[in-house]
Motif scaffolding. Structure first.
Motif, short mmCIF file in Angstrom:
data_model
loop_
_atom_site.label_atom_id
_atom_site.label_comp_id
_atom_site.label_asym_id
_atom_site.label_seq_id
_atom_site.Cartn_x
_atom_site.Cartn_y
_atom_site.Cartn_z
N THR A 95 6.87 2.35 -26.38
CA THR A 95 6.40 2.23 -27.76
C THR A 95 7.47 2.62 -28.75
N GLU A 97 7.60 3.59 -33.05
CA GLU A 97 6.81 3.86 -34.25
C GLU A 97 7.76 4.14 -35.40
N GLY A 112 4.15 1.33 -38.55
CA GLY A 112 3.12 1.61 -37.56
C GLY A 112 3.72 1.78 -36.18
N LYS A 113 2.87 1.69 -35.18
CA LYS A 113 3.27 1.90 -33.79
C LYS A 113 3.04 0.62 -33.00
N TYR A 114 4.03 0.25 -32.20
CA TYR A 114 3.97 -0.99 -31.44
C TYR A 114 4.46 -0.77 -30.01
N ASN A 131 4.09 -5.64 -29.91
CA ASN A 131 2.71 -5.93 -29.54
C ASN A 131 1.85 -4.72 -29.87
N THR A 132 0.56 -4.94 -30.13
CA THR A 132 -0.32 -3.84 -30.55
C THR A 132 -0.92 -3.07 -29.38
N VAL A 134 -0.54 -0.55 -27.53
CA VAL A 134 0.28 0.66 -27.37
C VAL A 134 -0.23 1.58 -26.28
N ASN A 146 -2.00 -10.26 -28.70
CA ASN A 146 -1.71 -9.02 -29.42
C ASN A 146 -0.29 -8.96 -29.97
N ASP A 147 0.48 -10.02 -29.78
CA ASP A 147 1.85 -10.06 -30.31
C ASP A 147 1.82 -10.05 -31.83
N VAL A 148 2.70 -9.26 -32.41
CA VAL A 148 2.86 -9.22 -33.87
C VAL A 148 4.17 -9.88 -34.27
#
Length: 303
Positions: A95, A97, A112-114, A131-132, A134, A146-148
């Motif tokens: 992760t 962040e 945020g955290k990914y 991706n979310t 985490v 969930n990919d950002v």
């Protein structure tokens, strides 16, 4: 005689079976109890955390670090297959962040955290995925929905790296390089931050809370001066600071540099001379030579 022997044997057998069942029950109960207890054991891939500040943005990376363990030339393409999603570490998701909005290779990503996933390729760029998921474990938990963000990472050969490592390099005020290094491969992406905007937010907040703090005002003016932005606002803060603290050299000196940026060299010289006057009795004043040198420079531009 024979019947008594059989009866006694059956009683003993019944007792043994009952005792065995009871012991098994107790054993199962003990096993359940032990399973419920927390047991800390060493990991094959230890956890590592990395903190880096870029400008005013803080970055935290958490990942498990697998090692080559004699498998040199068998990591990429074998242990980590090409063309498939890899969890970019071991065990839990790797992760990252960060405390403010950033850009990854020029593409925006909200603070945020990914989780980070990677798709290595035998040739050409790799893909870094933000991706979310985490809290996932392993690549099996990966879901493309969930990919950002996906970006390309440049890859090159590197000196041998036994244990997977992430790092930041080429750290500037507004950007840095984020690096994955393992075995004989190194992949990199660029992370950009908007430090000026973050600083402006901090300045606005500080001045709102401490409107009569001369140091807050002069530091704010000095930052705008150093970035050469909104010089009229910077000059206003410098003047306010002088009103609050007219016996200190710093507000005059900052004001003189702002005026010079506005090509007002006469005003710059006048303010710098006041800085020299204010600082002459200060035992900690070490800038007299610097200020005098700048005064001479500005005088040459007036004449």
């Amino acid at each position: 005689m024979k019947s008594n022997f059989i009866k006694n044997a059956l009683v003993i057998l019944f007792f043994l079976v009952s005792f065995s069942a009871l012991a098994q029950e107790k054993g199962q109960a003990n096993d359940i109890s032990e399973e419920e207890e927390k047991l800390e054991l060493p990991r094959k891939s230890s956890i590592s955390t990395l903190m880096q500040e870029i400008g005013l943005t803080e970055f935290f990376v958490r990942y498990s670090r697998p090692s080559v363990k004699g498998r040199k030339k068998h990591i990429w393409g074998e242990l980590v297959p090409y063309g498939k999603v890899w969890r970019a570490g071991a065990n839990e998701a790797t992760t990252i962040e960060f405390s403010s909005d950033v850009k990854i290779n020029g593409k925006p990503l909200k603070k945020g955290k990914y989780a980070i996933f990677v798709i290595p390729q035998k040739r050409g760029d790799w893909t870094f995925i933000f991706n979310t998921a985490v809290d996932s474990w392993g690549k099996e938990a990966y879901n493309q929905e969930n990919d950002v963000l996906r970006v390309n990472a440049t890859v090159e050969k590197s000196k041998f790296q036994e244990t997977l490592a992430y790092d930041f390099d080429k750290i500037l005020e507004n950007e840095a390089t984020f690096i994955l290094r393992w075995e004989c491969k190194l992949a990199r992406i660029t992370i950009q931050v908007n430090t000026v905007e973050e600083a402006k937010k901090n300045i606005a907040s500080a001045i709102s809370k401490y409107p009569n703090d001369w140091q807050v005002l002069v530091r704010s003016a000095s930052y705008y001066k150093s970035e050469n932005i909104e010089l009229r606002q910077a000059l206003e803060w410098a003047n306010q600071s002088i009103k609050l603290k007219n016996d200190h050299y710093l507000p005059y000196w900052v004001k003189s540099e702002i005026l010079a940026l506005q090509n007002d060299y006469k005003g710059a010289v006048e303010s710098a001379q006041k800085a020299l006057e204010a600082g002459k009795d200060d035992t900690n004043f070490i800038y007299a030579q610097t200020i005098q040198s700048q005064i001479d420079n500005w005088l040459s531009k007036i004449n």
